[in-house]
Write a protein that holds these residues in place. Structure first.
Motif, PDB file in Angstrom:
ATOM      1  N   ASP A 224       9.658  12.239  25.080  1.00 26.87           N
ATOM      2  CA  ASP A 224      11.046  12.333  25.531  1.00 26.87           C
ATOM      3  C   ASP A 224      11.048  12.992  26.904  1.00 26.87           C
ATOM      4  O   ASP A 224      10.715  14.169  27.040  1.00 26.87           O
ATOM      5  CB  ASP A 224      11.883  13.150  24.541  1.00 26.87           C
ATOM      6  N   GLU A 225      11.438  12.230  27.924  1.00 29.42           N
ATOM      7  CA  GLU A 225      11.421  12.750  29.295  1.00 29.42           C
ATOM      8  C   GLU A 225      12.409  13.889  29.503  1.00 29.42           C
ATOM      9  O   GLU A 225      12.282  14.644  30.470  1.00 29.42           O
ATOM     10  CB  GLU A 225      11.711  11.629  30.285  1.00 29.42           C
ATOM     11  N   ALA A 226      13.379  14.027  28.618  1.00 27.76           N
ATOM     12  CA  ALA A 226      14.362  15.098  28.745  1.00 27.76           C
ATOM     13  C   ALA A 226      13.877  16.417  28.148  1.00 27.76           C
ATOM     14  O   ALA A 226      14.611  17.408  28.167  1.00 27.76           O
ATOM     15  CB  ALA A 226      15.676  14.688  28.079  1.00 27.76           C
TER      16      ALA A 226
ATOM     17  N   ALA B  90       9.590  10.365  15.173  1.00 22.73           N
ATOM     18  CA  ALA B  90      10.088   9.050  15.601  1.00 22.73           C
ATOM     19  C   ALA B  90       9.826   8.816  17.088  1.00 22.73           C
ATOM     20  O   ALA B  90       9.439   7.704  17.490  1.00 22.73           O
ATOM     21  CB  ALA B  90      11.579   8.935  15.299  1.00 22.73           C
ATOM     22  N   SER B  91      10.019   9.844  17.918  1.00 17.78           N
ATOM     23  CA  SER B  91       9.793   9.656  19.357  1.00 17.78           C
ATOM     24  C   SER B  91       8.309   9.523  19.674  1.00 17.78           C
ATOM     25  O   SER B  91       7.918   8.786  20.588  1.00 17.78           O
ATOM     26  CB  SER B  91      10.430  10.791  20.157  1.00 17.78           C
ATOM     27  N   ILE B  92       7.450  10.222  18.915  1.00 11.78           N
ATOM     28  CA  ILE B  92       6.008  10.067  19.109  1.00 11.78           C
ATOM     29  C   ILE B  92       5.573   8.655  18.723  1.00 11.78           C
ATOM     30  O   ILE B  92       4.793   8.010  19.435  1.00 11.78           O
ATOM     31  CB  ILE B  92       5.241  11.125  18.288  1.00 11.78           C
ATOM     32  N   ARG B  93       6.093   8.182  17.613  1.00 19.68           N
ATOM     33  CA  ARG B  93       5.760   6.826  17.169  1.00 19.68           C
ATOM     34  C   ARG B  93       6.186   5.799  18.219  1.00 19.68           C
ATOM     35  O   ARG B  93       5.398   4.908  18.583  1.00 19.68           O
ATOM     36  CB  ARG B  93       6.444   6.539  15.834  1.00 19.68           C
ATOM     37  N   LYS B  94       7.404   5.922  18.718  1.00 20.46           N
ATOM     38  CA  LYS B  94       7.893   4.987  19.730  1.00 20.46           C
ATOM     39  C   LYS B  94       7.063   5.073  21.006  1.00 20.46           C
ATOM     40  O   LYS B  94       6.769   4.059  21.648  1.00 20.46           O
ATOM     41  CB  LYS B  94       9.366   5.265  20.042  1.00 20.46           C
ATOM     42  N   SER B  95       6.672   6.295  21.381  1.00 19.18           N
ATOM     43  CA  SER B  95       5.858   6.486  22.574  1.00 19.18           C
ATOM     44  C   SER B  95       4.537   5.732  22.466  1.00 19.18           C
ATOM     45  O   SER B  95       4.103   5.070  23.419  1.00 19.18           O
ATOM     46  CB  SER B  95       5.599   7.980  22.778  1.00 19.18           C
TER      47      SER B  95
END
Length: 328
Positions: free
Chosen positions: A110-112, A295-300
């Protein structure tokens, strides 16, 4: 801390570290599928996940390969043989990993996921400080942007700040951006600190009165404080040190009841590692760290984003400052 091999394991084994923190049904409902998908994607991408000590337990114990504080992650990132590094931390940590691995792909889920300290100061601010104090060396906390690191002489972490400052052999340093860390190091060393008014939004909220209240409510509690806390809070603690220092203190002290004056996921992660210790949990969450999820790690890993890039001319100068820190 480097975690064992790459082979996928049973769900029973994956759940085991979480058993003290949540039910099996909750783990299955919210985490199990993402964990299994991430473990498979890591093998497919030849990737490793670096997790800061403030990550939530399902990330810290469930999918990470390398765990630790900023210093440990910086050291281990340079040693990994993986092609892809996923930083389960905040943006400046991903930049540091990239600095030490310019030939590898570094992803931030997550860039934020920022940092109040890193956002408190710019490269132009550092240049102005140097102009106002010519010849005074600049020590920059790793909780800073790569552009700020490029303007500095040497970096430090909360774990090695005193050692770095004393290694310079001078009576005065510019220490940025964390004002409280600089004041605490000044109190320890007697070396004069020229500071910058940057603060961690988690640690600046703790107060001495709060610590005294916890002692009244929990007689015999051992209080461990992070040096990003205000000096009057550190003065109330039994020990002050980095997250790695806190972990080591818990391991060797034999304390039966511990209050960690830092981001509250630390207590959850240490409770898994030390079931014999009762952790009193003041809960100041870092909103930036909590942007990183399974979820964000998976998407990454699925999309190979967001990739961290650094202009070569900035990277060369910033890498020098980090390398000097790692050599101390």
């Amino acid at each position: 801390m480097v975690i064992g091999g790459e082979a996928l394991v049973s769900r029973d084994a994956l759940y085991a570290p979480m058993a003290r923190l949540m039910t099996r049904d909750a783990w299955e409902a919210h985490f199990a599928d993402d964990i299994e998908a991430i473990l498979a994607l890591k093998k497919e991408r030849n990737a490793v996940i670096l997790a800061h000590n403030y990550q939530t337990p399902e990330i810290f114990h469930g999918v990470s390969d390398i765990r630790g504080d900023s210093l440990a992650l910086a050291r281990e990132a340079e040693n990994t043989a993986a092609s892809v590094i996923v930083m389960a931390g905040v943006h400046f940590m991903a930049e540091t990993a990239k600095l030490m691995n310019m030939d590898k792909t570094v992803l931030i889920p997550d860039e934020a996921a920022g940092c109040s300290l890193a956002e408190s100061i710019t490269a132009a601010d550092v240049r102005a400080l140097k102009a106002a104090h010519p010849g005074v060396p600049v020590v920059t906390y790793v909780n800073s942007s790569v552009a700020v690191k490029a303007e500095t002489d040497i970096c430090c972490t909360s774990g090695n700040a005193r050692r770095v400052v004393e290694s310079l052999g001078v009576p005065e340093v510019i220490m940025i951006p964390d004002e409280f860390l600089a004041q605490n190091i000044q109190n320890e060393t007697g070396i004069r600190m020229i500071t910058w008014p940057g603060h961690c939004e988690v640690h600046e909220r703790f107060t001495p009165g709060e610590i005294r209240q916890y002692r009244r409510l929990h007689p015999g509690v051992t209080v461990l404080a992070h040096p990003e806390c205000p000096p009057d809070v550190v003065a109330e603690a039994d020990y002050a040190g980095s997250t790695a220092g806190m972990i080591d203190y818990v391991r060797r002290s034999g304390a039966g009841k511990v209050l960690l004056v830092t981001e509250c996921s630390m207590s959850d992660n240490l409770a898994v590692m030390h079931p014999e210790v009762a952790f009193v949990r003041p809960c100041n969450l870092c909103p930036h760290m909590k942007r990183i999820t399974l979820a964000s790690i998976r998407k990454s890993l699925e999309t190979m984003g967001a990739e961290v890039t650094i202009p070569p001319e900035i990277a060369a100068r910033a890498r020098q400052a980090v390398a000097r820190m790692l050599a101390v």
